[in-house]
Design a protein around this motif. Structure first.
Motif, PDB file in Angstrom:
ATOM      1  N   GLY A  38      35.528  32.028  41.478  1.00 57.82           N
ATOM      2  CA  GLY A  38      35.433  33.473  41.285  1.00 57.82           C
ATOM      3  C   GLY A  38      35.620  34.242  42.575  1.00 57.82           C
ATOM      4  O   GLY A  38      36.278  35.285  42.604  1.00 57.82           O
ATOM      5  N   HIS A  39      35.043  33.714  43.660  1.00 54.08           N
ATOM      6  CA  HIS A  39      35.195  34.394  44.948  1.00 54.08           C
ATOM      7  C   HIS A  39      36.636  34.321  45.444  1.00 54.08           C
ATOM      8  O   HIS A  39      37.168  35.297  45.984  1.00 54.08           O
ATOM      9  CB  HIS A  39      34.252  33.791  45.983  1.00 54.08           C
ATOM     10  N   LEU A  40      37.291  33.193  45.256  1.00 51.91           N
ATOM     11  CA  LEU A  40      38.691  33.078  45.679  1.00 51.91           C
ATOM     12  C   LEU A  40      39.593  33.976  44.836  1.00 51.91           C
ATOM     13  O   LEU A  40      40.576  34.521  45.342  1.00 51.91           O
ATOM     14  CB  LEU A  40      39.138  31.621  45.623  1.00 51.91           C
ATOM     15  N   GLU A  41      39.273  34.154  43.541  1.00 55.38           N
ATOM     16  CA  GLU A  41      40.030  35.100  42.714  1.00 55.38           C
ATOM     17  C   GLU A  41      39.839  36.526  43.219  1.00 55.38           C
ATOM     18  O   GLU A  41      40.779  37.327  43.233  1.00 55.38           O
ATOM     19  CB  GLU A  41      39.597  34.996  41.259  1.00 55.38           C
ATOM     20  N   PHE A  42      38.612  36.853  43.625  1.00 53.13           N
ATOM     21  CA  PHE A  42      38.351  38.171  44.204  1.00 53.13           C
ATOM     22  C   PHE A  42      39.171  38.373  45.470  1.00 53.13           C
ATOM     23  O   PHE A  42      39.785  39.431  45.661  1.00 53.13           O
ATOM     24  CB  PHE A  42      36.855  38.326  44.501  1.00 53.13           C
ATOM     25  N   LEU A  43      39.187  37.366  46.355  1.00 59.77           N
ATOM     26  CA  LEU A  43      39.978  37.483  47.590  1.00 59.77           C
ATOM     27  C   LEU A  43      41.451  37.676  47.275  1.00 59.77           C
ATOM     28  O   LEU A  43      42.124  38.512  47.890  1.00 59.77           O
ATOM     29  CB  LEU A  43      39.795  36.234  48.454  1.00 59.77           C
ATOM     30  N   ALA A  44      41.975  36.919  46.304  1.00 59.23           N
ATOM     31  CA  ALA A  44      43.386  37.045  45.947  1.00 59.23           C
ATOM     32  C   ALA A  44      43.687  38.426  45.378  1.00 59.23           C
ATOM     33  O   ALA A  44      44.722  39.026  45.700  1.00 59.23           O
ATOM     34  CB  ALA A  44      43.762  35.955  44.946  1.00 59.23           C
ATOM     35  N   SER A  45      42.797  38.950  44.533  1.00 58.76           N
ATOM     36  CA  SER A  45      43.006  40.289  43.968  1.00 58.76           C
ATOM     37  C   SER A  45      42.982  41.360  45.053  1.00 58.76           C
ATOM     38  O   SER A  45      43.773  42.304  45.021  1.00 58.76           O
ATOM     39  CB  SER A  45      41.927  40.590  42.933  1.00 58.76           C
ATOM     40  N   ALA A  46      42.079  41.213  45.998  1.00 60.75           N
ATOM     41  CA  ALA A  46      42.011  42.191  47.086  1.00 60.75           C
ATOM     42  C   ALA A  46      43.242  42.101  47.983  1.00 60.75           C
ATOM     43  O   ALA A  46      43.760  43.126  48.445  1.00 60.75           O
ATOM     44  CB  ALA A  46      40.744  41.979  47.897  1.00 60.75           C
ATOM     45  N   LEU A  47      43.724  40.893  48.227  1.00 60.43           N
ATOM     46  CA  LEU A  47      44.917  40.740  49.061  1.00 60.43           C
ATOM     47  C   LEU A  47      46.163  41.257  48.355  1.00 60.43           C
ATOM     48  O   LEU A  47      47.087  41.741  49.006  1.00 60.43           O
ATOM     49  CB  LEU A  47      45.104  39.271  49.456  1.00 60.43           C
ATOM     50  N   ASP A  48      46.201  41.175  47.019  1.00 62.15           N
ATOM     51  CA  ASP A  48      47.334  41.706  46.253  1.00 62.15           C
ATOM     52  C   ASP A  48      47.289  43.221  46.121  1.00 62.15           C
ATOM     53  O   ASP A  48      48.240  43.829  45.661  1.00 62.15           O
ATOM     54  CB  ASP A  48      47.367  41.091  44.851  1.00 62.15           C
ATOM     55  N   GLY A  49      46.158  43.820  46.486  1.00 56.02           N
ATOM     56  CA  GLY A  49      46.021  45.263  46.392  1.00 56.02           C
ATOM     57  C   GLY A  49      45.499  45.734  45.055  1.00 56.02           C
ATOM     58  O   GLY A  49      45.512  46.926  44.763  1.00 56.02           O
ATOM     59  N   ILE A  51      42.404  45.503  44.092  1.00 54.55           N
ATOM     60  CA  ILE A  51      41.051  46.007  44.317  1.00 54.55           C
ATOM     61  C   ILE A  51      41.060  46.810  45.611  1.00 54.55           C
ATOM     62  O   ILE A  51      41.588  46.356  46.630  1.00 54.55           O
ATOM     63  CB  ILE A  51      40.050  44.841  44.445  1.00 54.55           C
ATOM     64  N   SER A  52      40.508  48.005  45.550  1.00 55.78           N
ATOM     65  CA  SER A  52      40.401  48.839  46.744  1.00 55.78           C
ATOM     66  C   SER A  52      39.068  48.561  47.420  1.00 55.78           C
ATOM     67  O   SER A  52      38.011  48.661  46.800  1.00 55.78           O
ATOM     68  CB  SER A  52      40.500  50.309  46.351  1.00 55.78           C
ATOM     69  N   LEU A  53      39.111  48.194  48.670  1.00 56.33           N
ATOM     70  CA  LEU A  53      37.900  47.878  49.417  1.00 56.33           C
ATOM     71  C   LEU A  53      37.507  49.071  50.275  1.00 56.33           C
ATOM     72  O   LEU A  53      38.348  49.768  50.823  1.00 56.33           O
ATOM     73  CB  LEU A  53      38.138  46.662  50.309  1.00 56.33           C
ATOM     74  N   GLY A  54      36.215  49.292  50.419  1.00 58.56           N
ATOM     75  CA  GLY A  54      35.729  50.429  51.183  1.00 58.56           C
ATOM     76  C   GLY A  54      35.287  50.047  52.587  1.00 58.56           C
ATOM     77  O   GLY A  54      34.261  50.516  53.043  1.00 58.56           O
ATOM     78  N   THR A  59      37.695  44.584  59.629  1.00 58.09           N
ATOM     79  CA  THR A  59      36.582  43.821  59.058  1.00 58.09           C
ATOM     80  C   THR A  59      37.083  42.911  57.951  1.00 58.09           C
ATOM     81  O   THR A  59      36.721  41.736  57.880  1.00 58.09           O
ATOM     82  CB  THR A  59      35.508  44.782  58.501  1.00 58.09           C
ATOM     83  N   TRP A  60      37.917  43.448  57.067  1.00 52.06           N
ATOM     84  CA  TRP A  60      38.441  42.673  55.958  1.00 52.06           C
ATOM     85  C   TRP A  60      39.298  41.509  56.445  1.00 52.06           C
ATOM     86  O   TRP A  60      39.186  40.384  55.973  1.00 52.06           O
ATOM     87  CB  TRP A  60      39.221  43.583  55.025  1.00 52.06           C
ATOM     88  N   ARG A  61      40.179  41.765  57.396  1.00 57.94           N
ATOM     89  CA  ARG A  61      41.032  40.693  57.925  1.00 57.94           C
ATOM     90  C   ARG A  61      40.216  39.613  58.614  1.00 57.94           C
ATOM     91  O   ARG A  61      40.485  38.423  58.467  1.00 57.94           O
ATOM     92  CB  ARG A  61      42.049  41.273  58.899  1.00 57.94           C
ATOM     93  N   ALA A  62      39.203  40.010  59.361  1.00 53.59           N
ATOM     94  CA  ALA A  62      38.344  39.030  60.027  1.00 53.59           C
ATOM     95  C   ALA A  62      37.561  38.222  59.001  1.00 53.59           C
ATOM     96  O   ALA A  62      37.367  37.016  59.169  1.00 53.59           O
ATOM     97  CB  ALA A  62      37.389  39.727  60.988  1.00 53.59           C
ATOM     98  N   TYR A  63      37.116  38.873  57.926  1.00 53.68           N
ATOM     99  CA  TYR A  63      36.387  38.155  56.876  1.00 53.68           C
ATOM    100  C   TYR A  63      37.274  37.105  56.220  1.00 53.68           C
ATOM    101  O   TYR A  63      36.889  35.949  56.069  1.00 53.68           O
ATOM    102  CB  TYR A  63      35.863  39.124  55.818  1.00 53.68           C
ATOM    103  N   VAL A  64      38.478  37.506  55.833  1.00 52.16           N
ATOM    104  CA  VAL A  64      39.402  36.569  55.179  1.00 52.16           C
ATOM    105  C   VAL A  64      39.753  35.431  56.129  1.00 52.16           C
ATOM    106  O   VAL A  64      39.737  34.258  55.749  1.00 52.16           O
ATOM    107  CB  VAL A  64      40.671  37.295  54.680  1.00 52.16           C
ATOM    108  N   SER A  65      40.052  35.760  57.379  1.00 50.24           N
ATOM    109  CA  SER A  65      40.398  34.742  58.365  1.00 50.24           C
ATOM    110  C   SER A  65      39.240  33.773  58.584  1.00 50.24           C
ATOM    111  O   SER A  65      39.427  32.549  58.595  1.00 50.24           O
ATOM    112  CB  SER A  65      40.782  35.411  59.675  1.00 50.24           C
ATOM    113  N   GLY A  66      38.032  34.307  58.752  1.00 51.69           N
ATOM    114  CA  GLY A  66      36.867  33.445  58.966  1.00 51.69           C
ATOM    115  C   GLY A  66      36.543  32.601  57.757  1.00 51.69           C
ATOM    116  O   GLY A  66      36.252  31.407  57.869  1.00 51.69           O
ATOM    117  N   PHE A  67      36.619  33.180  56.556  1.00 44.89           N
ATOM    118  CA  PHE A  67      36.305  32.446  55.333  1.00 44.89           C
ATOM    119  C   PHE A  67      37.306  31.317  55.104  1.00 44.89           C
ATOM    120  O   PHE A  67      36.925  30.186  54.794  1.00 44.89           O
ATOM    121  CB  PHE A  67      36.286  33.404  54.136  1.00 44.89           C
TER     122      PHE A  67
END
Length: 84
Positions: A38-49, A51-54, A59-67
């Motif tokens: 579920g978390h990886l699906e969330f990451l993929a949806s956010a990377l595809d645009g 989901i709009s992140l606030g 921060t988002w790029r560092a989170y994805v890179s670190g994860f």
């Protein structure tokens, strides 16, 4: 902003490790694949645009890179559990 992203990634992975255990013999590890999927699906949806992140883009790029780097680093530990 980048430090916050890396801190979130480490917090997510470490808290998941404590909650699910590190081996497949614990009863909580049965839910690991569902939650991680579920978390990886969330990451993929956010990377595809989809989901709009606030948060800041750094921060988002560092989170994805670190994860992703933590997931790749722990691959030998969970590779045996993957259903081919």
């Amino acid at each position: 902003a980048m430090l916050g992203g890396y801190a979130l990634a480490y917090f997510a992975v470490l808290s998941g490790t404590f909650a699910w255990g590190v081996d497949s013999s614990s009863p909580a590890s049965k839910h690991r694949s569902i939650i991680l999927g579920g978390h990886l699906e969330f990451l993929a949806s956010a990377l595809d645009g989809k989901i709009s992140l606030g948060c800041n883009k750094a921060t988002w790029r560092a989170y994805v890179s670190g994860f992703v780097s933590l997931m790749v680093g722990s691959t030998p530990g969970w590779m045996l559990e993957v259903d081919v």
